[in-house]
Design a protein around this motif. Sequence first.
Motif, PDB file in Angstrom:
ATOM      1  N   PRO A  95     -11.630  -3.666   6.235  1.00 53.06           N
ATOM      2  CA  PRO A  95     -11.373  -3.837   4.639  1.00 53.06           C
ATOM      3  C   PRO A  95     -10.345  -5.045   4.496  1.00 53.06           C
ATOM      4  O   PRO A  95      -9.578  -5.658   5.568  1.00 53.06           O
ATOM      5  N   ASP A  97      -7.559  -4.854   3.035  1.00 57.43           N
ATOM      6  CA  ASP A  97      -6.138  -4.810   3.203  1.00 57.43           C
ATOM      7  C   ASP A  97      -5.977  -4.124   4.620  1.00 57.43           C
ATOM      8  O   ASP A  97      -4.960  -3.780   5.043  1.00 57.43           O
ATOM      9  N   GLY A  99      -6.410  -1.883   6.390  1.00 56.58           N
ATOM     10  CA  GLY A  99      -6.634  -0.399   6.606  1.00 56.58           C
ATOM     11  C   GLY A  99      -5.949   0.311   7.982  1.00 56.58           C
ATOM     12  O   GLY A  99      -6.519   1.197   8.444  1.00 56.58           O
ATOM     13  N   ILE A 100      -4.671  -0.587   8.064  1.00 56.77           N
ATOM     14  CA  ILE A 100      -4.094  -0.075   9.461  1.00 56.77           C
ATOM     15  C   ILE A 100      -3.516   1.432   9.184  1.00 56.77           C
ATOM     16  O   ILE A 100      -2.713   1.295   8.168  1.00 56.77           O
ATOM     17  N   PHE A 101      -3.423   1.876  10.350  1.00 59.34           N
ATOM     18  CA  PHE A 101      -2.636   3.313  10.202  1.00 59.34           C
ATOM     19  C   PHE A 101      -1.150   3.124  10.743  1.00 59.34           C
ATOM     20  O   PHE A 101      -0.854   3.061  11.864  1.00 59.34           O
ATOM     21  N   SER A 102      -0.141   2.700   9.631  1.00 60.68           N
ATOM     22  CA  SER A 102       1.048   1.987  10.071  1.00 60.68           C
ATOM     23  C   SER A 102       1.945   2.972  10.903  1.00 60.68           C
ATOM     24  O   SER A 102       2.499   2.556  11.817  1.00 60.68           O
ATOM     25  N   ASP A 103       1.791   4.341  10.831  1.00 63.06           N
ATOM     26  CA  ASP A 103       2.671   5.366  11.541  1.00 63.06           C
ATOM     27  C   ASP A 103       1.948   5.412  12.972  1.00 63.06           C
ATOM     28  O   ASP A 103       2.701   6.192  13.608  1.00 63.06           O
ATOM     29  N   LEU A 104       0.928   5.117  13.261  1.00 60.37           N
ATOM     30  CA  LEU A 104       0.116   5.564  14.315  1.00 60.37           C
ATOM     31  C   LEU A 104       0.511   4.330  15.194  1.00 60.37           C
ATOM     32  O   LEU A 104       0.651   3.031  14.682  1.00 60.37           O
ATOM     33  N   GLU A 108      -3.071   4.379  19.469  1.00 61.33           N
ATOM     34  CA  GLU A 108      -3.511   5.486  18.752  1.00 61.33           C
ATOM     35  C   GLU A 108      -4.698   5.164  17.639  1.00 61.33           C
ATOM     36  O   GLU A 108      -5.548   5.609  17.320  1.00 61.33           O
ATOM     37  N   GLN A 111      -7.772   4.357  19.592  1.00 62.59           N
ATOM     38  CA  GLN A 111      -8.450   5.654  19.970  1.00 62.59           C
ATOM     39  C   GLN A 111      -9.369   6.053  18.730  1.00 62.59           C
ATOM     40  O   GLN A 111     -10.354   6.670  18.751  1.00 62.59           O
ATOM     41  N   LEU A 112      -8.644   6.273  17.563  1.00 56.62           N
ATOM     42  CA  LEU A 112      -9.418   6.728  16.276  1.00 56.62           C
ATOM     43  C   LEU A 112     -10.638   6.067  16.176  1.00 56.62           C
ATOM     44  O   LEU A 112     -11.533   6.611  15.611  1.00 56.62           O
ATOM     45  N   ALA A 113     -10.551   4.727  16.370  1.00 49.13           N
ATOM     46  CA  ALA A 113     -11.708   3.826  16.063  1.00 49.13           C
ATOM     47  C   ALA A 113     -12.808   3.950  17.073  1.00 49.13           C
ATOM     48  O   ALA A 113     -14.017   4.007  16.900  1.00 49.13           O
ATOM     49  N   THR A 140       3.408   0.100  20.472  1.00 48.46           N
ATOM     50  CA  THR A 140       4.298  -0.256  19.190  1.00 48.46           C
ATOM     51  C   THR A 140       3.505   0.596  17.914  1.00 48.46           C
ATOM     52  O   THR A 140       2.270   0.356  17.989  1.00 48.46           O
ATOM     53  N   ARG A 157     -10.313  -2.859  15.915  1.00 47.24           N
ATOM     54  CA  ARG A 157     -10.865  -1.519  15.800  1.00 47.24           C
ATOM     55  C   ARG A 157     -12.307  -1.558  15.771  1.00 47.24           C
ATOM     56  O   ARG A 157     -13.034  -0.506  16.032  1.00 47.24           O
TER      57      ARG A 157
ATOM     58  N   LYS B 217      -7.332  14.881  18.898  1.00 46.25           N
ATOM     59  CA  LYS B 217      -7.988  13.773  18.429  1.00 46.25           C
ATOM     60  C   LYS B 217      -7.884  14.491  16.848  1.00 46.25           C
ATOM     61  O   LYS B 217      -7.747  13.647  15.651  1.00 46.25           O
ATOM     62  N   LEU B 220      -4.669  13.406  15.367  1.00 48.47           N
ATOM     63  CA  LEU B 220      -4.913  12.056  15.275  1.00 48.47           C
ATOM     64  C   LEU B 220      -5.525  11.755  13.696  1.00 48.47           C
ATOM     65  O   LEU B 220      -4.846  10.915  12.975  1.00 48.47           O
ATOM     66  N   ARG B 223      -3.087  12.833  10.834  1.00 45.47           N
ATOM     67  CA  ARG B 223      -2.191  12.001  10.603  1.00 45.47           C
ATOM     68  C   ARG B 223      -2.528  10.627   9.885  1.00 45.47           C
ATOM     69  O   ARG B 223      -1.907  10.026   9.100  1.00 45.47           O
ATOM     70  N   ALA B 224      -3.782  10.274  10.565  1.00 47.35           N
ATOM     71  CA  ALA B 224      -4.257   8.995   9.861  1.00 47.35           C
ATOM     72  C   ALA B 224      -4.678   9.056   8.497  1.00 47.35           C
ATOM     73  O   ALA B 224      -4.758   8.343   7.734  1.00 47.35           O
ATOM     74  N   GLN B 227      -2.368   8.890   5.861  1.00 46.11           N
ATOM     75  CA  GLN B 227      -1.944   7.631   5.370  1.00 46.11           C
ATOM     76  C   GLN B 227      -2.971   6.934   4.532  1.00 46.11           C
ATOM     77  O   GLN B 227      -2.585   6.315   3.664  1.00 46.11           O
ATOM     78  N   ASN B 228      -4.278   6.927   5.001  1.00 45.97           N
ATOM     79  CA  ASN B 228      -5.410   6.298   4.562  1.00 45.97           C
ATOM     80  C   ASN B 228      -6.528   6.775   4.862  1.00 45.97           C
ATOM     81  O   ASN B 228      -7.227   6.765   5.887  1.00 45.97           O
ATOM     82  N   MET B 231      -9.969   4.950   4.946  1.00 44.77           N
ATOM     83  CA  MET B 231     -10.234   4.223   6.176  1.00 44.77           C
ATOM     84  C   MET B 231     -10.544   5.078   7.419  1.00 44.77           C
ATOM     85  O   MET B 231     -11.441   4.904   8.152  1.00 44.77           O
ATOM     86  N   LEU B 235     -14.228   4.800   9.404  1.00 46.80           N
ATOM     87  CA  LEU B 235     -14.233   5.055  10.933  1.00 46.80           C
ATOM     88  C   LEU B 235     -15.515   5.915  11.370  1.00 46.80           C
ATOM     89  O   LEU B 235     -15.709   6.274  12.530  1.00 46.80           O
ATOM     90  N   TYR B 237     -15.476   9.612  10.272  1.00 41.37           N
ATOM     91  CA  TYR B 237     -14.709  10.991  10.227  1.00 41.37           C
ATOM     92  C   TYR B 237     -15.086  11.801   8.928  1.00 41.37           C
ATOM     93  O   TYR B 237     -14.654  10.998   7.784  1.00 41.37           O
TER      94      TYR B 237
END
Lengths: 259, 343
Positions: A95, A97, A99-104, A108, A111-113, A140, A157, B217, B220, B223-224, B227-228, B231, B235, B237
């Motif tokens: 996207p 913006d 669409g980064i998950f900043s707290d992950l 991670e 992994q989600l992708a 990080t 991703r 998972k 994850l 948590r994701a 936040q968003n 998105m 992906l 889900y």
Amino acid sequence: MADQIDHLIEDAPILRLDAVHTDIRQYHILNGVDLVVPRGQVTMLLGRNGVGKTTTLRSIMGHWRIHRGSITFNGADISTQPTADIARAGIGYVPEDMGIFSDLTVEENMQLAAFSGPMSATRLGWIFATFPPLKTLWHTEAGHLSGGQKQMLSVARAMIEERELYIIDEPTKGLAPAIVATMVRALQDLKDQGASILMVEQNFAVAAALGDTAHVMVDGAVKWSGPMRALAEDLDLQRSLMGFSLQTAARDQSATKSS
Amino acid sequence: MTHAPEHNPQIQQMTLQQRLAPAWPGLLVPLLMCAGFALTLNPSSWLTLTLSGLAMGLMIFIMASGMTLVFGLMDVINFGHGAFVSLGAFVGVSVLFALGHLTAAPSVALNLLAVLMAICAGMAATALAGWAFERVIVKPVQGNHLNQILVTVGGLIVAEQLIIVLWGPEEIYFTRPEALKGSFIIGSIAVEKFRLVAVCIGIVVFAAMHFVLRRTKIGLIVRAGVQNGEMVEALGYRLRQVFVAVFVTGCALAGLGGVMWALYQEVITAHMGNQAMILIFIVVIIGGLGSIEGCFIGALLVGLLQNYVAFVEPKLALVSNIGLMVAILVWRPMGLIPVVKAK
């Protein structure tokens, strides 16, 4: 007969939008978008700010619901499907913006992708070769990454699993020239592997370098479609459709540099 | 394939201050314990108050954790969450009454079995009710906060009235099973048995939630999604299914909290969930909307502070939690560990 059908399927566009209309609250943003994304090519969606490029991509992904027209992916209508099912059909999305998950962490996020299961080592190796900072910053939190690193992560991703179509919204927006070069090389790699890509890009030089086909939007509809090369060579056409030409853009850029 | 481009970041050593910054919210709990010791100046009283505060805090955490996740994940404010606390308590206590022969038996194992069955029944009933509540009440108003507040408050009133219809309007008094009555005496310190059990259950629930959220998972995705969510769906889900699962789990946890709260107070009323909602809201706001760790710290702070203040200056106990919330929001306007900031 079977060969003929295969041939027909191979030639059929991977994505097709027919007379797509999208409203965002009281605003009528897309006004009958017709768009074809050929298989195995890079298709550029161009136009001035606010003409509906991002809305078109978001409509394809189901983030905005279209109220008229149809969106066909691989021959199936996806316009009423939920976003998750559209992605599962084989579309990777980057996207505007990011669409980064900043707290992950970077790991991670990746992994989600990797929707289908654990990340492929081969594919991860390719991503690390393409975007080395991601390897350094693997553990990080993504929120601590710079803008360029976040954009790399966002594209990585989408690349972690092979997709039939990649939809990428302004991958070079706001990036330093060195990172733009990295991004262009990464997208060129993807293109060389035969991926189908639909991309919005404001940097016309990048669009000209990567694109095979171009669609130019004006006021919520595609006003011009044709080979990217034809658009890149026709300065008058660029000026009439987008209000600038590649030549004037280059001149403006050099004037900015010299000042 | 391309190879190493020019961009090559260096990771620098963080300063001590930078390293400590994320730990500050967690340090508040031991700091408050030290302050409590300085105020009471009596190890025996301090230990009793601390254990009581931890037990109370952990029960509030169990009740509040589902609500904070539901808000973070789908932006849904569920004012009806308290109904599940009441329902869990009534179902659990009804089971305890039905198992009177087990609760009165002079056997720790049989007593704990009765409590376990009460907890399971309370959680199962609230999970089922939560699933129906989500489909009938929450789903139609998703995306509209004002409607959510009106409709979920309405749901809470209906649920309370249904409890009154089924169990009557009177307060129901009961006593804890034999094994959970009284205290362990260690030297001059009395440690109430039930509070110890409540602390253990609370820690197990927190550890389980932490494990699921950090090591799986599905964690994850949650948590994701906090936040968003858009998105996460892009992906592949189906966030709606995850949300329903989280909502139902949150309701079951509220039911667990309700059973424990009932055992703690030894009295239940249809309005007990509504009363608990004030503390639940304070904890969710202090912790930072959508944050399980923040909710955990916030709940411990609320429980401990209320007990210390009630001991030192009982009149101030009622306002201590509001004071705590104001102080924390002045320090961190988004709560201790803000998560929903990225939306």
